[in-house]
Design a protein around this motif. Sequence first.
Motif, PDB file in Angstrom:
ATOM      1  N   ALA A 354       0.864  -1.301   0.000  1.00 33.42           N
ATOM      2  CA  ALA A 354       0.347   0.152   0.244  1.00 33.42           C
ATOM      3  C   ALA A 354       0.820   1.391   0.261  1.00 33.42           C
ATOM      4  O   ALA A 354       1.442   1.597   1.453  1.00 33.42           O
ATOM      5  N   LEU A 355       1.032   1.663  -0.997  1.00 32.48           N
ATOM      6  CA  LEU A 355       1.929   3.172  -0.901  1.00 32.48           C
ATOM      7  C   LEU A 355       1.989   3.954  -0.708  1.00 32.48           C
ATOM      8  O   LEU A 355       2.510   5.168   0.118  1.00 32.48           O
ATOM      9  N   HIS A 356       0.183   4.591  -0.208  1.00 33.76           N
ATOM     10  CA  HIS A 356      -0.920   5.556   0.067  1.00 33.76           C
ATOM     11  C   HIS A 356       0.005   5.414   1.890  1.00 33.76           C
ATOM     12  O   HIS A 356       0.228   6.260   2.642  1.00 33.76           O
ATOM     13  N   GLU A 357       0.086   4.164   2.476  1.00 36.04           N
ATOM     14  CA  GLU A 357       0.424   4.041   3.888  1.00 36.04           C
ATOM     15  C   GLU A 357       1.360   4.432   4.123  1.00 36.04           C
ATOM     16  O   GLU A 357       2.370   5.248   5.025  1.00 36.04           O
ATOM     17  N   ILE A 358       2.825   3.723   3.073  1.00 37.98           N
ATOM     18  CA  ILE A 358       4.085   4.096   3.119  1.00 37.98           C
ATOM     19  C   ILE A 358       4.293   5.492   3.043  1.00 37.98           C
ATOM     20  O   ILE A 358       4.944   6.453   4.131  1.00 37.98           O
TER      21      ILE A 358
END
Length: 497
Positions: A354-358
Amino acid sequence: MKRLTGWFRSRSLRSRLAMLTAAAVAVAIALSALACWFIVRDRLYEQVRQNLATAPYNPIGPGSNTRSLDWPKANCGTSAAEALTTTQANNSKLFGSSAGPGGRGGFYQWNSQLETDDGSTVCLPIGATKAINATQGDLAALGFAPNQAVYRSGTYVGGAPAMVRVSLFTDGTGEKFILLTASSTQTVLNSLQQLELILLGVAVFGIIGAGVTGRLVARSALKPVDRLTDVVEHIARTEEVGNTIPVHGDDEIARLSSSFNSMSTALANSRDRQTRLIADAGHELRTPLTSLRTNVDLLIRSNDTGRPLPEATRTKLLGNMKAQMQELTLLIGDLLQLSRPDSPKPGQNPTVVALHEIADRAVERARLRGPGLHFDLAVHPWYVHGDAAGLERAVINLLDNAVKYSPPGGTVEVALVQGRLTVRDHGPGIPADELQYVFDRFWRSPSSRQLPGSGLGLSIVAQTVRDGGGEVSLGAPPEGAGTLATVRLPGQSDRPE
């Protein structure tokens, strides 16, 4: 079979290629010879059959009448051999005064004889010199229509080969006889034997020629392989990667040569990069180590001489040593990240990330490093396949650069929309002539060399993004001052199943 296979595999590639070529040619010659022999045989026997087809179905001749004959006492015998003996001793006429089929002098190309309907008696025409061996199957001709016949292989009395036409003959009284008409096939057999010898000779010379030709072809075809082998052996002896061989054409050997040249060039470039990495790492390590050694020497000399340093100076030295140790730790971590042999590659062990969480976690860490900065965050869900730890390290590196070059109280803008992650600061920006070097290892702008850092952060970002199948760029924003970093990674807005 296993022993033969093992022996064949133990031969050199050139020998195996020559043997396979000779074997292929031998099979082709053998099949061609067999086809030729069968075609010629069938054609010759067809000519014999056509000759027999022209023989008359009435062996008596014009004006003759079997009633006037002393049938079957003259020129007849209970077997073909006895009938031949009788006709040789009998000079009286049986089927007319002229030389009938198979008569004196062999005027015709066939021989004829009659056989009674019970197969008990064979009669020959006057002057006959050959008699045909009858078979039990010939009696089937009694049911034939006029001019109907079958053909079979047979022999004359004495064993000479012949082709026999079997048909029905009815005399003037209505009595039925079996008419056997034969033509010798000895000439055909002799021709086929001569053809066998000729084809055998051609096959032998062809196989020998194929072996020689195969050897020459193998030697010529494997010359590029020999050159490739020489180069590989040279590299193995000297470890001098980067050597290439000339490539001619576009066949499999040329493709192999091109692949080897590409591999050799890649190995040479890899060695060059390793050499440069070691040299650059040594150069970057030398500065903090030298500073650490100077500070430690100063503390030791102060202690040995009994002249302690002022407390403020001592505190400053310890602070500098701690900062240098942190710089060394960061540099070593960056080097390990760049040199990891197990860096994930696209398509290998994909993990949904999940790139948005990173991005959210990276921004929280960046807030701690830039407490006076404002972070403008606009992040939308985006899921990619890649290495979570590596991607988080890459995003943190981008944010660290933004924090480092942002003015006090400045704003850092972070956005993630449809796989496009942007990080913008409002600092002094990067000169246009330096943008081409920003992703090189250990490269640092002359204007920022007094700031902390090893020059490896953006290199790590570029490597991680490329491993994830994406691309990264760094440049000036469309308007205003600062720097805009853009990362594009393939993925989707919904979590994959």
